[in-house]
Design a protein around this motif. Sequence first.
Motif, PDB file in Angstrom:
ATOM      1  N   VAL A  37       0.856  -1.196   0.000  1.00  0.00           N
ATOM      2  CA  VAL A  37       0.000   0.000   0.000  1.00  0.00           C
ATOM      3  C   VAL A  37       0.888   1.240   0.000  1.00  0.00           C
ATOM      4  CG1 VAL A  37      -1.798   1.257   1.212  1.00  0.00           C
ATOM      5  CG2 VAL A  37      -1.776  -1.249   1.264  1.00  0.00           C
ATOM      6  N   PRO A  38       0.830   2.064  -1.059  1.00  0.00           N
ATOM      7  CA  PRO A  38       1.677   3.268  -1.097  1.00  0.00           C
ATOM      8  C   PRO A  38       1.214   4.296  -0.074  1.00  0.00           C
ATOM      9  CG  PRO A  38       0.875   2.672  -3.297  1.00  0.00           C
ATOM     10  CD  PRO A  38       0.073   1.896  -2.296  1.00  0.00           C
ATOM     11  N   LEU A  59       5.426   3.039   0.217  1.00  0.00           N
ATOM     12  CA  LEU A  59       6.215   3.675  -0.839  1.00  0.00           C
ATOM     13  C   LEU A  59       5.800   5.135  -0.994  1.00  0.00           C
ATOM     14  CD1 LEU A  59       8.045   3.815  -3.380  1.00  0.00           C
ATOM     15  CD2 LEU A  59       6.091   2.945  -4.688  1.00  0.00           C
ATOM     16  N   CYS A  60       6.793   6.030  -1.013  1.00  0.00           N
ATOM     17  CA  CYS A  60       6.557   7.446  -1.273  1.00  0.00           C
ATOM     18  C   CYS A  60       7.371   7.826  -2.513  1.00  0.00           C
ATOM     19  CB  CYS A  60       6.983   8.289  -0.071  1.00  0.00           C
ATOM     20  SG  CYS A  60       6.798  10.067  -0.328  1.00  0.00           S
ATOM     21  N   LEU A  61       6.689   8.062  -3.630  1.00  0.00           N
ATOM     22  CA  LEU A  61       7.353   8.462  -4.873  1.00  0.00           C
ATOM     23  C   LEU A  61       7.067   9.931  -5.121  1.00  0.00           C
ATOM     24  CD1 LEU A  61       8.920   7.869  -7.480  1.00  0.00           C
ATOM     25  CD2 LEU A  61       6.745   7.163  -8.517  1.00  0.00           C
ATOM     26  N   VAL A  62       8.104  10.759  -5.032  1.00  0.00           N
ATOM     27  CA  VAL A  62       7.975  12.187  -5.281  1.00  0.00           C
ATOM     28  C   VAL A  62       8.509  12.439  -6.682  1.00  0.00           C
ATOM     29  CG1 VAL A  62       8.577  14.505  -4.496  1.00  0.00           C
ATOM     30  CG2 VAL A  62       8.319  12.646  -2.830  1.00  0.00           C
ATOM     31  N   LEU A  80      10.020   2.852   1.619  1.00  0.00           N
ATOM     32  CA  LEU A  80      10.915   3.328   0.561  1.00  0.00           C
ATOM     33  C   LEU A  80      10.468   4.710   0.072  1.00  0.00           C
ATOM     34  CD1 LEU A  80      13.177   2.923  -1.558  1.00  0.00           C
ATOM     35  CD2 LEU A  80      11.464   1.805  -3.009  1.00  0.00           C
ATOM     36  N   THR A  81      11.417   5.656   0.014  1.00  0.00           N
ATOM     37  CA  THR A  81      11.169   6.985  -0.543  1.00  0.00           C
ATOM     38  C   THR A  81      12.042   7.176  -1.769  1.00  0.00           C
ATOM     39  OG1 THR A  81      10.605   7.947   1.611  1.00  0.00           O
ATOM     40  CG2 THR A  81      11.277   9.475  -0.126  1.00  0.00           C
ATOM     41  N   VAL A  82      11.415   7.608  -2.868  1.00  0.00           N
ATOM     42  CA  VAL A  82      12.144   7.844  -4.121  1.00  0.00           C
ATOM     43  C   VAL A  82      11.822   9.258  -4.603  1.00  0.00           C
ATOM     44  CG1 VAL A  82      12.481   7.118  -6.512  1.00  0.00           C
ATOM     45  CG2 VAL A  82      12.054   5.401  -4.729  1.00  0.00           C
ATOM     46  N   ILE A  83      12.855  10.049  -4.828  1.00  0.00           N
ATOM     47  CA  ILE A  83      12.699  11.428  -5.287  1.00  0.00           C
ATOM     48  C   ILE A  83      13.423  11.551  -6.617  1.00  0.00           C
ATOM     49  CG2 ILE A  83      13.112  13.859  -4.737  1.00  0.00           C
ATOM     50  CD1 ILE A  83      13.228  12.995  -1.762  1.00  0.00           C
ATOM     51  N   THR A  84      12.666  11.770  -7.684  1.00  0.00           N
ATOM     52  CA  THR A  84      13.266  11.763  -9.022  1.00  0.00           C
ATOM     53  C   THR A  84      13.658  13.135  -9.532  1.00  0.00           C
ATOM     54  OG1 THR A  84      11.137  11.957 -10.161  1.00  0.00           O
ATOM     55  CG2 THR A  84      11.901   9.728  -9.629  1.00  0.00           C
ATOM     56  N   GLY A 119      16.762  -1.870   2.445  1.00  0.00           N
ATOM     57  CA  GLY A 119      16.238  -2.023   3.795  1.00  0.00           C
ATOM     58  C   GLY A 119      15.133  -1.025   4.112  1.00  0.00           C
ATOM     59  N   THR A 120      14.646  -1.078   5.337  1.00  0.00           N
ATOM     60  CA  THR A 120      13.548  -0.219   5.768  1.00  0.00           C
ATOM     61  C   THR A 120      13.939   1.258   5.722  1.00  0.00           C
ATOM     62  OG1 THR A 120      12.751  -1.970   7.234  1.00  0.00           O
ATOM     63  CG2 THR A 120      11.990   0.261   7.683  1.00  0.00           C
TER      64      THR A 120
END
Length: 209
Positions: A37-38, A59-62, A80-84, A119-120
Amino acid sequence: MNIFELRLMLLGNLDRYKEKRRRKKLGFCGKNVTIGVPYMLSDYSLVYMHDGSEIGDGLCLVSRGGRLVMKKMACAATGLTVITGNHGRETGMFFHDYASNSENDIEKDVTVEEDVWLGTNVTLLSGVTVGRGATIGAGAVVRSNVPPYSIVTGNPAKVVGFSFKPEEIVEHESHLYPEGERIPLSKLEKNYNKYFLNRMMEIRNFTGL
């Protein structure tokens, strides 16, 4: 929640139903993919998940256009956080005014290659490629590319070791990848020397060992 989802919940199948719907929205979805669940994900089409890849809950995708690519058998734990993207600045303009125009953003894909473990609460920043077989420690903030099979931790994340020696990686990959997809021994040895053997004192100071 509609009546159909209520029935699924009572039958214990609601989570599987919602996950199936999430997978259909992805930009690419291979076989045996799992996505939790994002927490914040406005556009599922920016997530590309190849066979056997997995992302835990939260998941947090920015992103305003950059993609998150999870290659075969890559796995991420919760948070997981991803900032593109990156915001720039312009002379004579307040940062808020300049950054509010999405056309000024610099967007770059984030790629997690095969067999990676995140990892976390790991954070991956714009343009990063996490090399095949790498292990990223919990809470790490990855600002630059990660070499294959390295062990990385910290903020900013640094290489603190490798899962295998170069010769062991060659043996390892001979069981998992076609010959044309294997990493050459010369490249593995170069990375091992550059990121590990030549940095032993720095690594000891960084890890406190």
